[in-house]
Design a protein around this motif. Structure first.
Motif, PDB file in Angstrom:
ATOM      1  N   PRO A  75     -23.019 126.761 128.264  1.00  0.00           N
ATOM      2  CA  PRO A  75     -22.496 127.068 127.499  1.00  0.00           C
ATOM      3  C   PRO A  75     -21.627 126.484 126.730  1.00  0.00           C
ATOM      4  O   PRO A  75     -20.706 125.677 126.011  1.00  0.00           O
ATOM      5  CB  PRO A  75     -20.953 128.398 128.131  1.00  0.00           C
ATOM      6  CG  PRO A  75     -20.900 127.641 129.403  1.00  0.00           C
ATOM      7  CD  PRO A  75     -22.115 126.189 129.578  1.00  0.00           C
ATOM      8  N   LEU A  76     -22.590 126.390 125.344  1.00  0.00           N
ATOM      9  CA  LEU A  76     -22.817 124.735 124.267  1.00  0.00           C
ATOM     10  C   LEU A  76     -21.900 125.894 122.934  1.00  0.00           C
ATOM     11  O   LEU A  76     -22.528 127.578 123.306  1.00  0.00           O
ATOM     12  CB  LEU A  76     -24.193 124.813 124.246  1.00  0.00           C
ATOM     13  CG  LEU A  76     -24.538 124.069 125.138  1.00  0.00           C
ATOM     14  CD1 LEU A  76     -25.802 122.813 124.510  1.00  0.00           C
ATOM     15  CD2 LEU A  76     -23.356 123.148 125.477  1.00  0.00           C
ATOM     16  N   SER A  77     -21.006 125.479 122.384  1.00  0.00           N
ATOM     17  CA  SER A  77     -21.093 125.994 121.291  1.00  0.00           C
ATOM     18  C   SER A  77     -22.192 126.772 120.239  1.00  0.00           C
ATOM     19  O   SER A  77     -22.792 125.474 120.309  1.00  0.00           O
ATOM     20  CB  SER A  77     -19.597 125.257 120.292  1.00  0.00           C
ATOM     21  OG  SER A  77     -18.772 124.888 121.425  1.00  0.00           O
ATOM     22  N   VAL A 110     -20.450 115.895 126.188  1.00  0.00           N
ATOM     23  CA  VAL A 110     -19.861 117.267 126.522  1.00  0.00           C
ATOM     24  C   VAL A 110     -19.373 117.471 127.808  1.00  0.00           C
ATOM     25  O   VAL A 110     -20.090 116.958 129.240  1.00  0.00           O
ATOM     26  CB  VAL A 110     -21.559 117.637 126.152  1.00  0.00           C
ATOM     27  CG1 VAL A 110     -21.164 118.960 126.820  1.00  0.00           C
ATOM     28  CG2 VAL A 110     -22.077 118.022 124.928  1.00  0.00           C
ATOM     29  N   VAL A 111     -18.216 118.365 128.084  1.00  0.00           N
ATOM     30  CA  VAL A 111     -17.363 118.718 129.445  1.00  0.00           C
ATOM     31  C   VAL A 111     -17.334 120.242 129.091  1.00  0.00           C
ATOM     32  O   VAL A 111     -17.408 121.056 128.712  1.00  0.00           O
ATOM     33  CB  VAL A 111     -15.957 117.986 128.691  1.00  0.00           C
ATOM     34  CG1 VAL A 111     -15.227 118.009 130.607  1.00  0.00           C
ATOM     35  CG2 VAL A 111     -16.095 116.618 128.804  1.00  0.00           C
ATOM     36  N   PRO A 160     -12.206 118.415 134.717  1.00  0.00           N
ATOM     37  CA  PRO A 160     -13.552 119.099 134.057  1.00  0.00           C
ATOM     38  C   PRO A 160     -14.322 118.206 133.972  1.00  0.00           C
ATOM     39  O   PRO A 160     -13.842 116.943 134.175  1.00  0.00           O
ATOM     40  CB  PRO A 160     -12.766 119.190 131.950  1.00  0.00           C
ATOM     41  CG  PRO A 160     -11.634 118.350 132.934  1.00  0.00           C
ATOM     42  CD  PRO A 160     -11.107 118.680 134.040  1.00  0.00           C
ATOM     43  N   GLN A 161     -15.739 118.305 133.709  1.00  0.00           N
ATOM     44  CA  GLN A 161     -16.653 117.289 134.502  1.00  0.00           C
ATOM     45  C   GLN A 161     -17.919 117.074 132.927  1.00  0.00           C
ATOM     46  O   GLN A 161     -18.085 117.791 132.129  1.00  0.00           O
ATOM     47  CB  GLN A 161     -17.146 117.926 135.942  1.00  0.00           C
ATOM     48  CG  GLN A 161     -16.622 117.910 136.748  1.00  0.00           C
ATOM     49  CD  GLN A 161     -16.163 116.794 137.005  1.00  0.00           C
ATOM     50  OE1 GLN A 161     -17.035 115.612 137.170  1.00  0.00           O
ATOM     51  NE2 GLN A 161     -14.991 116.461 137.346  1.00  0.00           N
ATOM     52  N   ARG A 179     -30.491 107.812 134.425  1.00  0.00           N
ATOM     53  CA  ARG A 179     -28.784 108.825 133.397  1.00  0.00           C
ATOM     54  C   ARG A 179     -29.059 109.458 132.859  1.00  0.00           C
ATOM     55  O   ARG A 179     -29.337 109.152 131.731  1.00  0.00           O
ATOM     56  CB  ARG A 179     -28.068 108.088 133.801  1.00  0.00           C
ATOM     57  CG  ARG A 179     -26.339 108.969 133.287  1.00  0.00           C
ATOM     58  CD  ARG A 179     -25.534 107.543 133.269  1.00  0.00           C
ATOM     59  NE  ARG A 179     -24.246 108.429 133.156  1.00  0.00           N
ATOM     60  CZ  ARG A 179     -22.953 108.878 133.636  1.00  0.00           C
ATOM     61  NH1 ARG A 179     -23.145 109.205 134.814  1.00  0.00           N
ATOM     62  NH2 ARG A 179     -21.978 109.514 132.456  1.00  0.00           N
ATOM     63  N   LEU A 180     -29.338 110.741 132.637  1.00  0.00           N
ATOM     64  CA  LEU A 180     -29.327 111.928 131.303  1.00  0.00           C
ATOM     65  C   LEU A 180     -27.725 112.285 131.141  1.00  0.00           C
ATOM     66  O   LEU A 180     -27.187 112.550 132.045  1.00  0.00           O
ATOM     67  CB  LEU A 180     -30.231 113.279 131.113  1.00  0.00           C
ATOM     68  CG  LEU A 180     -31.745 112.896 131.253  1.00  0.00           C
ATOM     69  CD1 LEU A 180     -32.636 113.604 131.714  1.00  0.00           C
ATOM     70  CD2 LEU A 180     -32.138 112.478 129.729  1.00  0.00           C
ATOM     71  N   GLU A 181     -27.761 111.935 129.820  1.00  0.00           N
ATOM     72  CA  GLU A 181     -26.101 112.871 129.652  1.00  0.00           C
ATOM     73  C   GLU A 181     -25.824 113.550 128.464  1.00  0.00           C
ATOM     74  O   GLU A 181     -26.848 113.307 127.622  1.00  0.00           O
ATOM     75  CB  GLU A 181     -25.256 111.058 129.107  1.00  0.00           C
ATOM     76  CG  GLU A 181     -23.776 111.349 128.687  1.00  0.00           C
ATOM     77  CD  GLU A 181     -23.249 111.021 128.972  1.00  0.00           C
ATOM     78  OE1 GLU A 181     -21.884 110.538 128.781  1.00  0.00           O
ATOM     79  OE2 GLU A 181     -23.689 109.401 128.059  1.00  0.00           O
ATOM     80  N   LEU A 182     -25.429 114.232 128.111  1.00  0.00           N
ATOM     81  CA  LEU A 182     -25.494 115.282 127.682  1.00  0.00           C
ATOM     82  C   LEU A 182     -23.943 114.945 126.285  1.00  0.00           C
ATOM     83  O   LEU A 182     -22.726 114.922 126.629  1.00  0.00           O
ATOM     84  CB  LEU A 182     -25.391 116.698 127.453  1.00  0.00           C
ATOM     85  CG  LEU A 182     -25.543 117.423 126.713  1.00  0.00           C
ATOM     86  CD1 LEU A 182     -26.611 117.886 125.625  1.00  0.00           C
ATOM     87  CD2 LEU A 182     -25.825 119.225 126.982  1.00  0.00           C
ATOM     88  N   VAL A 183     -24.097 114.709 124.622  1.00  0.00           N
ATOM     89  CA  VAL A 183     -23.768 114.556 124.162  1.00  0.00           C
ATOM     90  C   VAL A 183     -22.983 115.109 122.778  1.00  0.00           C
ATOM     91  O   VAL A 183     -24.596 116.252 122.504  1.00  0.00           O
ATOM     92  CB  VAL A 183     -23.746 112.581 123.591  1.00  0.00           C
ATOM     93  CG1 VAL A 183     -23.592 112.157 125.128  1.00  0.00           C
ATOM     94  CG2 VAL A 183     -25.006 113.039 122.820  1.00  0.00           C
ATOM     95  N   ASP A 184     -22.090 115.661 121.648  1.00  0.00           N
ATOM     96  CA  ASP A 184     -22.550 116.404 121.060  1.00  0.00           C
ATOM     97  C   ASP A 184     -22.397 115.589 119.655  1.00  0.00           C
ATOM     98  O   ASP A 184     -22.749 114.167 119.736  1.00  0.00           O
ATOM     99  CB  ASP A 184     -20.768 116.863 120.899  1.00  0.00           C
ATOM    100  CG  ASP A 184     -19.193 115.933 120.936  1.00  0.00           C
ATOM    101  OD1 ASP A 184     -19.665 114.572 120.244  1.00  0.00           O
ATOM    102  OD2 ASP A 184     -18.587 116.217 120.393  1.00  0.00           O
TER     103      ASP A 184
END
Length: 137
Positions: free
Chosen positions: A106-108, A62-63, A71-72, A51-56
């Protein structure tokens, strides 16, 4: 683990294009995560889940707002299994290359993010890839 512009896993090898970056953007661009997993001898011939999860920067998932009603979080999951090739000395770890290509996200701008890998619900500190997005000028 390495961030790249693109990657492929072919015949037990990783082919990496534009690898080793940690700053991107500010506009969304495709990217890839190149991973070389060394499966211990005693954990071969068993299916493993990754599992790879993107976090801030706060460690929150990150949703993406693809669906306002649902939202996922940005998560990539999969499984792999590797056998023991004939003639390999007992105890030798077996390599499993993974190339995961990701479309533009689309990341900030001006943000800090991190991909976190877990295998069979286990993780280690060096199974993380941090990166930043440039601020809009």
């Amino acid at each position: 683990m390495m961030l790249a512009d693109a990657a492929q896993a072919v015949d037990g090898k990783l082919y990496i294009l534009g690898g080793g970056w940690s700053i991107t953007g500010p506009a969304p661009h495709p990217s890839a995560i190149a991973v070389l997993i060394q499966v211990p001898w005693d954990r071969t011939n068993v299916e493993h889940h990754f599992r790879l999860e993107l976090v801030d920067s706060d460690g929150d998932a990150v949703v993406l707002d693809a669906d306002v009603n649902d939202p996922q979080p940005v998560v990539i999951e999969g499984s792999f299994e590797v056998g023991r090739p004939p003639g390999i000395r007992p105890g030798t770890p077996i390599d499993v290359p993974l190339a995961i290509n990701v479309g533009p996200l689309p990341l900030s701008s001006g943000g800090r993010y991190e991909w976190r890998l877990s295998i069979d619900e286990e993780s280690q500190e060096d199974w993380r890839l941090a990166f930043s997005t440039r601020s809009v000028s």
